[in-house]
Design a protein around this motif. Structure first.
Motif, PDB file in Angstrom:
ATOM      1  N   SER A 227      -8.813  -2.669  -9.517  1.00 49.39           N
ATOM      2  CA  SER A 227      -9.162  -1.305  -9.907  1.00 49.39           C
ATOM      3  C   SER A 227      -9.821  -0.570  -8.734  1.00 49.39           C
ATOM      4  CB  SER A 227     -10.110  -1.314 -11.113  1.00 49.39           C
ATOM      5  OG  SER A 227      -9.478  -1.855 -12.254  1.00 49.39           O
ATOM      6  N   PHE A 228     -10.763  -1.241  -8.068  1.00 50.05           N
ATOM      7  CA  PHE A 228     -11.390  -0.646  -6.888  1.00 50.05           C
ATOM      8  C   PHE A 228     -10.345  -0.321  -5.819  1.00 50.05           C
ATOM      9  CE2 PHE A 228     -15.583  -3.081  -7.814  1.00 50.05           C
ATOM     10  CZ  PHE A 228     -15.951  -2.094  -8.713  1.00 50.05           C
ATOM     11  N   GLN A 229      -9.400  -1.246  -5.651  1.00 51.43           N
ATOM     12  CA  GLN A 229      -8.379  -1.058  -4.625  1.00 51.43           C
ATOM     13  C   GLN A 229      -7.519   0.173  -4.905  1.00 51.43           C
ATOM     14  OE1 GLN A 229      -4.228  -3.114  -4.061  1.00 51.43           O
ATOM     15  NE2 GLN A 229      -5.821  -4.579  -3.516  1.00 51.43           N
ATOM     16  N   PHE A 230      -7.076   0.313  -6.150  1.00 54.51           N
ATOM     17  CA  PHE A 230      -6.196   1.431  -6.498  1.00 54.51           C
ATOM     18  C   PHE A 230      -6.954   2.757  -6.450  1.00 54.51           C
ATOM     19  CE2 PHE A 230      -2.065   0.024  -8.604  1.00 54.51           C
ATOM     20  CZ  PHE A 230      -1.989  -1.120  -7.824  1.00 54.51           C
ATOM     21  N   ILE A 231      -8.178   2.777  -7.000  1.00 49.56           N
ATOM     22  CA  ILE A 231      -8.963   4.018  -6.998  1.00 49.56           C
ATOM     23  C   ILE A 231      -9.329   4.398  -5.564  1.00 49.56           C
ATOM     24  CG2 ILE A 231     -11.126   5.079  -7.720  1.00 49.56           C
ATOM     25  CD1 ILE A 231     -11.034   3.268 -10.201  1.00 49.56           C
ATOM     26  N   GLY A 232      -9.752   3.410  -4.766  1.00 47.50           N
ATOM     27  CA  GLY A 232     -10.095   3.682  -3.379  1.00 47.50           C
ATOM     28  C   GLY A 232      -8.916   4.185  -2.574  1.00 47.50           C
ATOM     29  N   THR A 233      -7.740   3.602  -2.797  1.00 45.62           N
ATOM     30  CA  THR A 233      -6.533   4.050  -2.104  1.00 45.62           C
ATOM     31  C   THR A 233      -6.160   5.468  -2.515  1.00 45.62           C
ATOM     32  OG1 THR A 233      -5.705   1.771  -1.960  1.00 45.62           O
ATOM     33  CG2 THR A 233      -4.105   3.532  -1.657  1.00 45.62           C
ATOM     34  N   LYS A 234      -6.322   5.760  -3.811  1.00 44.92           N
ATOM     35  CA  LYS A 234      -5.999   7.108  -4.301  1.00 44.92           C
ATOM     36  C   LYS A 234      -6.929   8.150  -3.691  1.00 44.92           C
ATOM     37  CE  LYS A 234      -5.299   9.730  -8.595  1.00 44.92           C
ATOM     38  NZ  LYS A 234      -3.855   9.959  -8.431  1.00 44.92           N
TER      39      LYS A 234
ATOM     40  N   TYR B  56       0.820  -1.209   0.000  1.00 45.48           N
ATOM     41  CA  TYR B  56       0.000   0.000   0.000  1.00 45.48           C
ATOM     42  C   TYR B  56       0.859   1.266   0.000  1.00 45.48           C
ATOM     43  CZ  TYR B  56      -4.417  -2.430   0.459  1.00 45.48           C
ATOM     44  OH  TYR B  56      -5.509  -3.212   0.208  1.00 45.48           O
ATOM     45  N   VAL B  57       1.963   1.239   0.737  1.00 50.10           N
ATOM     46  CA  VAL B  57       2.838   2.412   0.771  1.00 50.10           C
ATOM     47  C   VAL B  57       3.439   2.637  -0.607  1.00 50.10           C
ATOM     48  CG1 VAL B  57       4.923   3.406   1.774  1.00 50.10           C
ATOM     49  CG2 VAL B  57       3.328   2.130   3.225  1.00 50.10           C
ATOM     50  N   VAL B  58       3.871   1.545  -1.254  1.00 50.06           N
ATOM     51  CA  VAL B  58       4.481   1.658  -2.582  1.00 50.06           C
ATOM     52  C   VAL B  58       3.474   2.143  -3.608  1.00 50.06           C
ATOM     53  CG1 VAL B  58       5.687   0.410  -4.422  1.00 50.06           C
ATOM     54  CG2 VAL B  58       6.143  -0.160  -2.033  1.00 50.06           C
ATOM     55  N   SER B  59       2.284   1.547  -3.604  1.00 50.61           N
ATOM     56  CA  SER B  59       1.272   1.932  -4.586  1.00 50.61           C
ATOM     57  C   SER B  59       0.776   3.357  -4.348  1.00 50.61           C
ATOM     58  CB  SER B  59       0.094   0.947  -4.558  1.00 50.61           C
ATOM     59  OG  SER B  59      -0.553   0.962  -3.308  1.00 50.61           O
ATOM     60  N   LYS B  60       0.692   3.772  -3.079  1.00 53.61           N
ATOM     61  CA  LYS B  60       0.261   5.139  -2.784  1.00 53.61           C
ATOM     62  C   LYS B  60       1.268   6.144  -3.350  1.00 53.61           C
ATOM     63  CE  LYS B  60      -2.344   8.309  -0.888  1.00 53.61           C
ATOM     64  NZ  LYS B  60      -3.680   8.618  -1.433  1.00 53.61           N
ATOM     65  N   TYR B  61       2.547   5.833  -3.235  1.00 51.31           N
ATOM     66  CA  TYR B  61       3.583   6.703  -3.800  1.00 51.31           C
ATOM     67  C   TYR B  61       3.458   6.765  -5.322  1.00 51.31           C
ATOM     68  CZ  TYR B  61       8.113   7.985  -5.726  1.00 51.31           C
ATOM     69  OH  TYR B  61       9.110   8.564  -6.474  1.00 51.31           O
ATOM     70  N   ALA B  62       3.315   5.597  -5.954  1.00 46.97           N
ATOM     71  CA  ALA B  62       3.232   5.553  -7.415  1.00 46.97           C
ATOM     72  C   ALA B  62       1.982   6.261  -7.929  1.00 46.97           C
ATOM     73  CB  ALA B  62       3.254   4.103  -7.894  1.00 46.97           C
ATOM     74  N   LEU B  63       0.877   6.150  -7.171  1.00 47.55           N
ATOM     75  CA  LEU B  63      -0.375   6.760  -7.609  1.00 47.55           C
ATOM     76  C   LEU B  63      -0.338   8.291  -7.549  1.00 47.55           C
ATOM     77  CD1 LEU B  63      -2.904   4.284  -5.988  1.00 47.55           C
ATOM     78  CD2 LEU B  63      -2.661   4.733  -8.428  1.00 47.55           C
ATOM     79  N   ASP B  64       0.654   8.853  -6.894  1.00 43.36           N
ATOM     80  CA  ASP B  64       0.817  10.309  -6.903  1.00 43.36           C
ATOM     81  C   ASP B  64       1.317  10.805  -8.254  1.00 43.36           C
ATOM     82  OD1 ASP B  64      -0.045  10.613  -4.300  1.00 43.36           O
ATOM     83  OD2 ASP B  64       1.972  10.482  -3.445  1.00 43.36           O
ATOM     84  N   PHE B  65       1.868   9.892  -9.076  1.00 40.22           N
ATOM     85  CA  PHE B  65       2.453  10.284 -10.355  1.00 40.22           C
ATOM     86  C   PHE B  65       1.855   9.540 -11.555  1.00 40.22           C
ATOM     87  CE2 PHE B  65       5.578  10.597  -6.955  1.00 40.22           C
ATOM     88  CZ  PHE B  65       5.988  11.916  -7.065  1.00 40.22           C
ATOM     89  N   ILE B  66       1.241   8.368 -11.298  1.00 43.63           N
ATOM     90  CA  ILE B  66       0.692   7.547 -12.371  1.00 43.63           C
ATOM     91  C   ILE B  66      -0.796   7.348 -12.102  1.00 43.63           C
ATOM     92  CG2 ILE B  66       0.869   5.359 -13.618  1.00 43.63           C
ATOM     93  CD1 ILE B  66       3.680   5.043 -12.495  1.00 43.63           C
TER      94      ILE B  66
END
Length: 305
Positions: A82-89, A22-32
Motif C-alpha cells: 500500500s505504501f509502495q502504490f500510494i508513494g508511487t502515485k 513500476y512503469v506498469v503500475s504507474k500507468y494503471a494508477l492513472d486510472f485505478i
C-alpha cells in the motif's frame, strides 16, 4: 552448495520482475485507485497461487505457523505494498525505484537484531558498494517528485524488509508456496474494506483492454511469481546476503527502459551496474565459501569425538 545458487537465481528473478513493474503500475494508477488496484492484484495472484498450492504444495499448517503467515501478509502485502502504490502515485516511478532500493539496508539491520546474523565486513562492504551502484544508475535527482510520496516510499522499504525477516522465520516450518499463498489470501481479505471505501468515493474504474493486461501482469507475474521467488530465495540464503539482490530492481528497470521505451543508457548506468553485480557476486561467493568451510569442519569434529 546448490541451495545458494538456487536462492540467488530466485532472488534475481524476483528483483528483475519488480524492475519492470513500476512503469506498469504507474500507468494503471492513472486510472485505478491504489487500494482497488492492490485488491485486483491480490485477487488474481491468490487464484493462481491457490491452484498451484492445491496441485503441488499442500501441507499441514500448524497453529503457531499462522502467526508468521499473518505477519507476512499484514506487514508486507498490506502495509508495504500500500505504501509502495500510494508513494508511487504521489511521486513517480523513478523515485519509487530509487527509494525502495533502500530495503536491503533495513534487511541487514533487522537480520542482525531479530535473526542474530553476523554483520561481517563483507556484508557491510557489499551493501555500501551496491548502494553506490544504485545511486549512480538511478541518480540522485528528485525533480518533479513530492516529499510526502518519498516519505511513504521509505515506509514501504522498511516494512518490506521486516516482512522478509518474518518469511525467513516462517520458512523453517513451511514451504515458500504455502507462505506466499496464504499471506496473499490474508492480504486480499484485509484490502477488501479499503477497496470498498475507494469504490464508494470514486466509483468503479473504467477498464480497458490495456488496463486488464496491466492488472493481469501485476497479479500473475509481479505478485504470484515474484513474491514466490523472493520468499524462496530468502528461505535458501541468509537474509542479509539475499537482501543485496533487491538492487537488481533499478538496474533491470533502467535496462527495460532502454529496451522498450528507447531511453538512453549513459556511462553511469554501466558503472553502477558493475558495482551492483560485483557486490552481489562478492557477498554470494564469500557466503558459499564460509558454509563450505563449516560443512568440512563439522565432520572433523564428529570424528574427533
Amino acid at each position: 552448495m546448490r541451495k545458494e545458487w538456487l536462492g540467488a537465481i530466485s532472488l534475481t528473478l524476483a528483483a528483475s520482475i519488480w524492475g519492470g513493474m513500476y512503469v506498469v503500475s504507474k500507468y494503471a494508477l492513472d486510472f485505478i485507485e491504489p487500494f482497488t488496484l492492490i485488491w485486483m492484484r491480490y485477487f488474481v495472484a491468490f487464484i493462481v497461487l491457490m491452484c498451484a498450492w492445491w496441485l503441488f504444495g499442500r501441507e499441514r499448517i500448524g497453529r503457531g505457523d499462522w502467526k508468521w503467515i499473518a505477519l507476512v501478509g499484514v506487514i508486507g502485502y498490506v502495509a508495504s505494498i500500500s505504501f509502495q502504490f500510494i508513494g508511487t502515485k504521489l511521486s513517480d516511478a523513478h523515485t519509487g525505484s530509487l527509494v525502495t532500493a533502500a530495503t536491503p539496508a533495513f534487511m541487514v539491520l533487522f537480520a542482525r537484531v531479530i535473526l542474530k546474523e553476523k554483520l561481517t565486513p563483507v556484508k557491510v562492504g557489499s551493501l555500501l558498494l551496491a548502494t553506490v551502484g544504485v545511486i549512480i544508475v538511478v541518480g540522485w535527482h528528485v525533480e518533479g517528485t513530492y516529499f510526502i510520496g518519498s516519505l511513504i516510499l521509505v515506509g514501504a522499504a522498511i516494512t518490506w524488509a521486516l516482512m522478509s525477516i518474518y518469511v525467513k522465520i516462517a520458512s523453517a516450518t513451511l514451504s515458500s508456496l504455502t507462505i506466499t499463498t496464504f499471506a496473499i489470501g490474508i492480504a486480499f481479505v484485509l484490502m477488501t474494506p479499503l477497496m470498498g471505501m475507494e469504490v464508494i468515493d470514486h466509483g468503479l474504474p473504467t477498464m480497458t483492454g490495456a488496463l486488464w493486461l496491466s492488472v493481469l501482469y501485476v497479479g500473475i507475474v509481479s505478485t504470484a511469481g515474484a513474491f514466490f521467488f523472493w520468499n524462496k530465495g530468502i528461505e535458501l540464503m541468509d537474509a542479509s546476503v539475499g537482501s543485496l539482490f533487491f538492487f537488481f530492481q533499478p538496474l533491470v528497470g533502467g535496462y527495460l527502459g532502454w529496451l522498450v521505451l528507447n531511453e538512453q543508457l549513459d556511462r553511469n548506468f554501466f558503472i553502477g551496474a558493475a558495482c551492483i553485480v560485483t557486490a552481489v557476486t562478492w557477498s554470494t561467493l564469500v557466503e558459499r565459501r564460509q558454509k563450505r568451510a563449516i560443512s568440512q569442519i563439522e565432520p572433523d569434529k564428529r570424528h574427533i569425538q
